[in-house]
Design a protein around this motif. Sequence first.
Motif, PDB file in Angstrom:
ATOM      1  N   GLU A   1      26.684  26.657   8.591  1.00 39.66           N
ATOM      2  CA  GLU A   1      26.914  26.295   7.191  1.00 39.66           C
ATOM      3  C   GLU A   1      27.338  24.826   7.104  1.00 39.66           C
ATOM      4  OE1 GLU A   1      26.368  28.261   3.491  1.00 39.66           O
ATOM      5  OE2 GLU A   1      25.994  28.838   5.566  1.00 39.66           O
ATOM      6  N   ASP A   2      28.041  24.360   8.134  1.00 36.39           N
ATOM      7  CA  ASP A   2      28.473  22.957   8.183  1.00 36.39           C
ATOM      8  C   ASP A   2      27.419  22.040   8.797  1.00 36.39           C
ATOM      9  OD1 ASP A   2      30.897  23.667   7.092  1.00 36.39           O
ATOM     10  OD2 ASP A   2      31.914  23.852   9.028  1.00 36.39           O
ATOM     11  N   ASN A   3      26.438  22.634   9.477  1.00 36.07           N
ATOM     12  CA  ASN A   3      25.432  21.830  10.191  1.00 36.07           C
ATOM     13  C   ASN A   3      24.021  22.362   9.938  1.00 36.07           C
ATOM     14  OD1 ASN A   3      27.252  20.067  12.156  1.00 36.07           O
ATOM     15  ND2 ASN A   3      28.065  22.155  12.202  1.00 36.07           N
ATOM     16  N   PRO A   4      23.575  22.355   8.701  1.00 35.52           N
ATOM     17  CA  PRO A   4      22.263  22.942   8.393  1.00 35.52           C
ATOM     18  C   PRO A   4      21.098  22.234   9.077  1.00 35.52           C
ATOM     19  CG  PRO A   4      23.150  21.799   6.482  1.00 35.52           C
ATOM     20  CD  PRO A   4      24.246  21.876   7.464  1.00 35.52           C
ATOM     21  N   SER A   5      21.187  20.921   9.254  1.00 37.49           N
ATOM     22  CA  SER A   5      20.089  20.196   9.900  1.00 37.49           C
ATOM     23  C   SER A   5      19.928  20.650  11.348  1.00 37.49           C
ATOM     24  CB  SER A   5      20.352  18.689   9.846  1.00 37.49           C
ATOM     25  OG  SER A   5      20.381  18.241   8.500  1.00 37.49           O
TER      26      SER A   5
ATOM     27  N   ALA B   1      15.297  17.575   7.632  1.00 39.72           N
ATOM     28  CA  ALA B   1      16.441  17.860   8.500  1.00 39.72           C
ATOM     29  C   ALA B   1      16.734  16.690   9.428  1.00 39.72           C
ATOM     30  CB  ALA B   1      16.176  19.126   9.314  1.00 39.72           C
TER      31      ALA B   1
ATOM     32  N   TYR C   1      19.292  14.371   8.200  1.00 44.73           N
ATOM     33  CA  TYR C   1      20.654  14.923   8.128  1.00 44.73           C
ATOM     34  C   TYR C   1      21.247  14.843   6.713  1.00 44.73           C
ATOM     35  CZ  TYR C   1      20.252  15.060  13.150  1.00 44.73           C
ATOM     36  OH  TYR C   1      19.814  15.343  14.421  1.00 44.73           O
ATOM     37  N   ASP C   2      20.371  15.129   5.746  1.00 48.19           N
ATOM     38  CA  ASP C   2      20.803  15.267   4.349  1.00 48.19           C
ATOM     39  C   ASP C   2      20.983  16.763   4.102  1.00 48.19           C
ATOM     40  OD1 ASP C   2      21.028  15.556   1.596  1.00 48.19           O
ATOM     41  OD2 ASP C   2      19.669  13.881   1.160  1.00 48.19           O
ATOM     42  N   ASP C   3      22.245  17.230   4.147  1.00 49.72           N
ATOM     43  CA  ASP C   3      22.508  18.665   4.095  1.00 49.72           C
ATOM     44  C   ASP C   3      21.977  19.312   2.828  1.00 49.72           C
ATOM     45  OD1 ASP C   3      23.680  18.365   6.527  1.00 49.72           O
ATOM     46  OD2 ASP C   3      25.747  18.572   5.829  1.00 49.72           O
TER      47      ASP C   3
ATOM     48  N   THR D   1      18.228  19.457   2.782  1.00 51.45           N
ATOM     49  CA  THR D   1      17.754  20.424   3.785  1.00 51.45           C
ATOM     50  C   THR D   1      17.872  21.852   3.262  1.00 51.45           C
ATOM     51  OG1 THR D   1      18.374  18.962   5.607  1.00 51.45           O
ATOM     52  CG2 THR D   1      18.122  21.294   6.128  1.00 51.45           C
TER      53      THR D   1
ATOM     54  N   TYR E   1      26.773  25.209  -1.181  1.00 50.91           N
ATOM     55  CA  TYR E   1      25.364  25.169  -1.581  1.00 50.91           C
ATOM     56  C   TYR E   1      25.062  26.112  -2.745  1.00 50.91           C
ATOM     57  CZ  TYR E   1      25.324  23.002   3.016  1.00 50.91           C
ATOM     58  OH  TYR E   1      25.595  22.196   4.095  1.00 50.91           O
TER      59      TYR E   1
END
Length: 652
Positions: A394-398, A620, A623-625, A628, A646
Amino acid sequence: MSALRKLLDWYFNKKSLPYWCLLLLDSLIVFLSAIFVYWVFRRSQSLFDFRHEVIVTALLYAVMSLVGARVFRTYSGILRYSSFVDLLKVAYSNVLNLIIALVWSETLQRFGIESVAALVTIETLATFVLATLLMWGMRITIKTLFDITSSTPKTLNTLIYGAMTGGVGLAKNIQTMRPKKFELCGFISHVANSSHIQLMGKNVYSVSDDLLEVIRKKKIEAVLVSSYRAKDFRNNEELQNLFINAGVKIFMTKSAIETRVEGGVISEDEDGMQLKEVSVEDLLPRAEIDIDLKSVGELLEGKCILITGSAGSIGSEIVRQIATFNPKKMILIDQAETPQHDIRLMMTRDFPKIDAETIVTSISRQTRMDALFSKYRPDYVFHAAAYKHVPMMEDNPSEAVINNIYGTKVIADMSVKYGVKKFVMVSTDKAVNPTNVMGCSKRICEIYVQSLNRKLCREALPGQKDSQTANYTQFVTTRFGNVLGSNGSVIPLFQEQIKRGGPVTVTDERIVRFFMLIPEACKLVLEAGTRGNGGEIFVFDMGNPVKIADLAKRMIALSGVKNVEIQYTGLREGEKLYEEVLNELEGTKPTFNKKIRIAEVREYEYEIVNRDIEELIEIAKKYDDMATVKKMKEIVPEYKSNNSVYECLDKG
């Protein structure tokens, strides 16, 4: 008393007596019995007058006793472990010795040779009856003394759950344990109104009796569960709670807890009926999984198998199970160096004959994957590599997109390029109506491999669409819930928190989850994966849901640690209260196994899916959460964020 104890400790710490010592003792008993019987029948004066004849006759009887001892091998047992069988051998031996002695005595007396036949028939009979009793007494006394000296302050007063074959076998097993760990105090029968029965001299109690009173009176400290009654015990939560709340330790035989795959079949581990104190996962009710893996073994034997995520909880168990089928070669891929090194050591130790390559790399490195597939040309691919922790993704979707989605695409495309027969992907129940990035990433993986399978199937010639003759790669997905004891799962976390004295953190009092043991889940993966025809998403019957708060309470009670509190912390980002039910008949179709069904899901066109995933991967990489996750929601419209930043993307 102290001197006697030291003497017994010295004796029992030595190895068993040499066989000739036991022969000598038994012969001495026969010799002394003959003299004693003669004295009883004739008294002292007669014994003194005919002492030479009596002594010679007694010596002859002692020598004759070696015949029966040799025939029935009465000297081969160990006195401290004497059993009913050993006593029976002594009786048979002395019956034979008696017959020989009577024939000897009768023959010599007819010829008037009484110097070596001083005892008459009744005296000879009494001699061997007395000798038998004394031999029994010697064995029973030594065994009793051994049992007494083997008891320690740590010996637990014990009841056995299971009062028939399994229970009696378990009782005999614990009586031979050294040092002695359990003192048998009785049996518990699952049959009502069985309290009038005794087994092995111990009372049998019924589950309908007041077991708390029995525990109090007998000062019961442990309950051993027979492997024959393990299933009943797992499903009897009321009985479990009775023992747990009474502070009674629960033990199960290893065969009731663990199973293994060996030679293509699931077999129980019967290694000495080893006992293990139960953990909470051992007590969770679960239905038996009936799988004949011989057909799986026939497909995998002699083949080259590639496994991604080989160092993870699921991947490593898949490695172990496949290794038992004697594959030609195993290619094991994981990016975690230390766990992968552990897998290398395990393969060297447990499967030295298997040709295994342990490779440290990421599945998202396309050039590296191309080189590996080109070099080894695997026949089967089991894809278990993935980032799986919901809050982390959830903190690192990319990263979820690059590892889970792009990595899966790379492995799938290489499988097609290099002619892999079957690609088996491990998915999750969190892919069903996903509420978090991790679940959505796995759903997109499912969509990609299913659409790719559909494309390949369409392109194949009509005669090649049969699963046995198809020369295109078949893609199969297996989807299941939480596995007990996996890396980072809730049970190891609770264990660590209890060890520290608490608090045990539960996100919500209402939260429930489905659980399955890792070996069971992997067996289903192997059967579904190898027997699938391609394009299916197999879902597993996970049994009954478990309330996490109840799980925490039970773990605290089992631990014996006092004053451990449960702290409710609130749902984490992307977390559901209830995972979707995977075994609903609605929306699924039956298969070759009642525990495995096929999910009826929407199918996608490969060209559209491939284009969308390519766009997602490019987003991704920036790194635009938000961008993404927005694209992920476009690909999977049912993805609705829960308790997450989100959620704002769902309002439009």
